[in-house]
Design an enzyme around this catalytic site. Structure first.
Site, PDB file in Angstrom:
ATOM      1  N   GLU A 194      -3.452 -11.808   8.756  1.00 28.44           N
ATOM      2  CA  GLU A 194      -2.493 -10.847   8.176  1.00 28.44           C
ATOM      3  C   GLU A 194      -3.328  -9.759   7.524  1.00 28.44           C
ATOM      4  OE1 GLU A 194       0.715 -10.688   8.488  1.00 28.44           O
ATOM      5  OE2 GLU A 194       0.929 -12.594   9.524  1.00 28.44           O
ATOM      6  N   CYS A 246      -0.251  -4.303   0.931  1.00 32.41           N
ATOM      7  CA  CYS A 246      -0.393  -4.046   2.365  1.00 32.41           C
ATOM      8  C   CYS A 246       0.833  -3.303   2.878  1.00 32.41           C
ATOM      9  CB  CYS A 246      -0.604  -5.348   3.108  1.00 32.41           C
ATOM     10  SG  CYS A 246       0.658  -6.563   2.720  1.00 32.41           S
TER      11      CYS A 246
HETATM   12  P1  NAD Z   1     -11.255  -8.409   2.283  1.00 34.03           P
HETATM   13  O1  NAD Z   1     -11.104  -8.521   3.759  1.00 34.03           O
HETATM   14  O2  NAD Z   1     -12.372  -7.626   1.742  1.00 34.03           O
HETATM   15  O3  NAD Z   1     -11.395  -9.871   1.642  1.00 34.03           O
HETATM   16  C1  NAD Z   1     -10.417 -10.876   1.854  1.00 34.03           C
HETATM   17  C2  NAD Z   1     -11.076 -12.229   1.719  1.00 34.03           C
HETATM   18  O4  NAD Z   1     -12.014 -12.414   2.764  1.00 34.03           O
HETATM   19  C3  NAD Z   1     -11.839 -12.447   0.412  1.00 34.03           C
HETATM   20  O5  NAD Z   1     -11.615 -13.756  -0.042  1.00 34.03           O
HETATM   21  C4  NAD Z   1     -13.284 -12.252   0.841  1.00 34.03           C
HETATM   22  O6  NAD Z   1     -14.200 -12.951   0.030  1.00 34.03           O
HETATM   23  C5  NAD Z   1     -13.255 -12.863   2.233  1.00 34.03           C
HETATM   24  N1  NAD Z   1     -14.314 -12.421   3.150  1.00 34.03           N
HETATM   25  C6  NAD Z   1     -15.029 -11.266   3.097  1.00 34.03           C
HETATM   26  N2  NAD Z   1     -15.890 -11.223   4.135  1.00 34.03           N
HETATM   27  C7  NAD Z   1     -15.707 -12.349   4.847  1.00 34.03           C
HETATM   28  C8  NAD Z   1     -16.286 -12.868   6.052  1.00 34.03           C
HETATM   29  N3  NAD Z   1     -17.233 -12.214   6.720  1.00 34.03           N
HETATM   30  N4  NAD Z   1     -15.835 -14.055   6.523  1.00 34.03           N
HETATM   31  C9  NAD Z   1     -14.843 -14.725   5.869  1.00 34.03           C
HETATM   32  N5  NAD Z   1     -14.281 -14.293   4.726  1.00 34.03           N
HETATM   33  C10 NAD Z   1     -14.697 -13.112   4.229  1.00 34.03           C
HETATM   34  O7  NAD Z   1      -9.850  -7.882   1.738  1.00 34.03           O
HETATM   35  P2  NAD Z   1      -9.447  -7.530   0.228  1.00 34.03           P
HETATM   36  O8  NAD Z   1     -10.090  -6.255  -0.159  1.00 34.03           O
HETATM   37  O9  NAD Z   1      -9.626  -8.737  -0.623  1.00 34.03           O
HETATM   38  O10 NAD Z   1      -7.876  -7.321   0.374  1.00 34.03           O
HETATM   39  C11 NAD Z   1      -7.269  -6.118   0.696  1.00 34.03           C
HETATM   40  C12 NAD Z   1      -6.843  -6.106   2.155  1.00 34.03           C
HETATM   41  O11 NAD Z   1      -5.926  -7.174   2.398  1.00 34.03           O
HETATM   42  C13 NAD Z   1      -6.093  -4.832   2.525  1.00 34.03           C
HETATM   43  O12 NAD Z   1      -6.544  -4.399   3.787  1.00 34.03           O
HETATM   44  C14 NAD Z   1      -4.639  -5.292   2.611  1.00 34.03           C
HETATM   45  O13 NAD Z   1      -3.830  -4.502   3.440  1.00 34.03           O
HETATM   46  C15 NAD Z   1      -4.805  -6.677   3.131  1.00 34.03           C
HETATM   47  N6  NAD Z   1      -3.616  -7.496   2.858  1.00 34.03           N
HETATM   48  C16 NAD Z   1      -2.787  -7.793   3.899  1.00 34.03           C
HETATM   49  C17 NAD Z   1      -1.621  -8.520   3.669  1.00 34.03           C
HETATM   50  C18 NAD Z   1      -0.668  -8.853   4.789  1.00 34.03           C
HETATM   51  O14 NAD Z   1       0.195  -9.694   4.592  1.00 34.03           O
HETATM   52  N7  NAD Z   1      -0.800  -8.240   5.939  1.00 34.03           N
HETATM   53  C19 NAD Z   1      -1.315  -8.941   2.367  1.00 34.03           C
HETATM   54  C20 NAD Z   1      -2.197  -8.618   1.336  1.00 34.03           C
HETATM   55  C21 NAD Z   1      -3.348  -7.893   1.588  1.00 34.03           C
END
Ligand code: NAD
Length: 517
Positions: free
Chosen positions: A288, A322
């Site tokens: 997501e 999001c």
């Molecule tokens: P991010 O992708 O930077 O991090 C999300 C998670 O992934 C964190 O726990 C992070 O530590 C982990 N992570 C980072 N690199 C990784 C890797 N290489 N392998 C595995 N895990 C890894 O996102 P963010 O900045 O925390 O969140 C914001 C983003 O989330 C925005 O793009 C937003 O649109 C999206 N979001 C989407 C939804 C939805 O339902 N579609 C809901 C909420 C947020």
């Protein structure tokens, strides 16, 4: 088992003095707990580490909310092993018994509502209403999935009869999954992704976002208090780069339930597709991801309603949703009139420390702060600044003024890339048809709204506005569990439809059994 029908948990609008006083009391109580260190939890055991993650208050980054232990790959191995051991007995629990633990957890969350809301105010800068809405959503996911799981027991009841054989099919859980959450809805999203998987018999290792490790430590304590057996959920704060990616690539990981950015989701998708040595399955990957959500307004719309909705959807929780409106697409004949209303309402917004319950508080961390300011720089080259356009002066925290750029080209970077802050690109279009084409011209497809009073256009948009969650004459944020199943199209992800009737099926596989009579 007799359970009351599902009802959405109400959230508080804090429009009474007593509700505000109650929250201020909770903020005081939580503040007195600042600076504590929270452990990893593996197989029910609390594990401290020498290295820690530090969580700070984005309204005032000098304040340390708390610390957590920081997992290494050795801890990740141990957590996966514990989860597989727990799976052997958890999958054999009756569905009623598993659901009962979730209902108990929801009851504890409800009792501790104010305190949980207060942690969100301090750890990620939500104002009171946003914090309350998130805790209500977390309770909703827990209550809703507990009930939905009972529906799936026994599998499909309508197989075709085949002479000389007795046939049946039923669902079995997948095994051990990894849930990885972002920082913007830490409680609701981590809890939803985790409960959805475990309630039907899977076990998980949970890797929270680095900025939200204290809020989630509270939730994992609640699961233990509710009677969840050791190893069913394992709490593993650590960095995404080290621990997240290690868990994703691990041969013992059966599925990955991820919410976060497109860039990380794409890496996870690629890594999970590779067969690691000793791996016995193809991993299921649920993603997501981000959005570039649009509100389209035509000349038949009620402009006051459209302006109010645009403000709420664009600037609620500083635009860090999001589903936030980040493109306001307006038909030329009402563009100036609508933007005038939108800008006037935006100027009334109050931006300050989250504990003072402003219209919205800070962005979540320094990285976000710099990112949003850099998009404001780009905005000056791609559009006309209508309001905002800078950091709030003399603020201790990551406060940015609500910012709107007008007359932006649909293909400009600020109209295509997710900014994830209090930032809107307004786009002028000739007519509804051009507007609909612009709406669909992004790689994302999460939410969107149309403001129109033209029935034939509403029906066209129902078919052709290509997003997972579409709204007419209302804002594009605020999906409710069970009411608006949530998930996006295109590069927004795999459209898991959280809070929807089919969500749990993704964590199950069907077994078909035939016996010759
Ligand atoms: P991010 O992708 O930077 O991090 C999300 C998670 O992934 C964190 O726990 C992070 O530590 C982990 N992570 C980072 N690199 C990784 C890797 N290489 N392998 C595995 N895990 C890894 O996102 P963010 O900045 O925390 O969140 C914001 C983003 O989330 C925005 O793009 C937003 O649109 C999206 N979001 C989407 C939804 C939805 O339902 N579609 C809901 C909420 C947020």
């Amino acid at each position: 088992m007799l359970i009351a029908p599902f009802r959405n948990e109400p959230f508080d609008l804090f429009d009474t003095e007593s509700a505000k006083a109650d929250m201020q009391q909770a903020l005081k109580k939580v503040r007195a707990e600042f600076g504590k260190t929270y452990p990893l939890v593996i197989n029910g055991e609390r594990v401290q580490t020498e290295a820690t993650l530090v969580s700070t208050n984005p309204s005032n980054p000098d304040e340390i909310v708390g610390y957590t232990a920081k997992a290494t790959t050795r801890h990740a191995d141990a957590a996966l092993e514990a989860a597989w051991a727990a799976f052997e007995s958890w999958k054999r629990w009756s569905q009623e018994d598993r659901s009962r633990v979730m209902l108990k957890a929801a009851a504890i969350m409800r009792r501790r509502k104010r305190e949980l809301e207060a942690w969100l105010v301090y750890e990620i800068g939500k104002n009171y209403v946003e914090a309350s809405a998130e805790v209500a959503e977390m309770i909703d996911f827990t209550e809703y999935y507990a009930r939905q799981a009972i529906r799936h027991v026994g599998g499909l009841g309508s197989l075709i009869d085949y002479s000389g054989e007795e046939n049946e099919s039923f669902y079995v859980p997948l095994g051990v999954g990894v849930t990885i959450s972002p920082w913007n809805f830490p409680m609701a999203l981590m809890t939803g992704m985790t409960v959805g998987a475990i309630v039907v018999g899977n076990t998980v290792v949970c890797k929270p976002a680095e900025d939200t490790v204290v809020s989630l430590a509270k939730i994992f304590d609640i699961f233990a208090e509710a009677g969840l057996p050791p190893g069913v959920v394992n709490y593993l704060p650590g960095t995404g780069r080290e621990i997240g990616s290690y868990l994703v690539a691990h041969p013992k990981t059966r599925f990955i339930n991820f919410t976060g950015s497109l860039a990380t989701g794409a890496q996870i998708n690629e890594s999970a597709a590779k067969l690691a040595e000793g791996q016995k399955w193809f991993k299921r990957v649920f993603l997501e991801l981000g959005g570039k959500d649009a509100i389209l307004v035509d000349e038949t719309a009620n402009l006051d309603d459209a302006a109010t909705a645009a403000i709420q959807a664009a600037f609620g929780y500083s635009g860090q949703k999001c589903s936030a409106c980040s493109r306001l697409i307006v038909v030329d004949s009402v563009y100036d009139a609508l933007l005038e209303k939108v800008v006037a309402k935006t100027k009334e917004l109050v931006v300050s420390e989250a504990k003072d319950n402003p219209s919205f508080g800070p962005v979540c961390n320094e990285l976000q702060y710099k990112k949003v300011l850099s998009y404001i720089d780009i905005g000056h080259t791609e559009g006309k600044l209508l309001t905002g356009g800078k950091a709030v002066e003399n603020a201790a925290g990551y406060l940015i003024e609500p910012t709107i750029f007008g007359d932006v080209s649909p293909r400009a970077r600020i109209a295509q890339e997710e900014v994830f802050g209090p930032f809107v690109a307004a786009i002028r279009v000739k007519d509804f048809d051009e507007g609909l084409a612009v709406v669909n011209d992004t790689v994302y497809g999460l939410t969107g709204a149309l403001f129109s009073n033209d029935r034939s256009r509403i029906e066209r948009a129902r078919r052709d506005f290509h997003v997972g969650n579409l709204y007419f004459n209302r804002k594009c944020t605020g999906a409710l569990v069970g009411v608006q199943p949530f998930g996006g199209f295109n590069l927004t992800g795999t459209d898991t439809k959280t809070g929807g009737p089919d969500y749990l099926l993704q964590f199950l596989q069907m077994k078909a059994v035939a016996e010759r009579l």
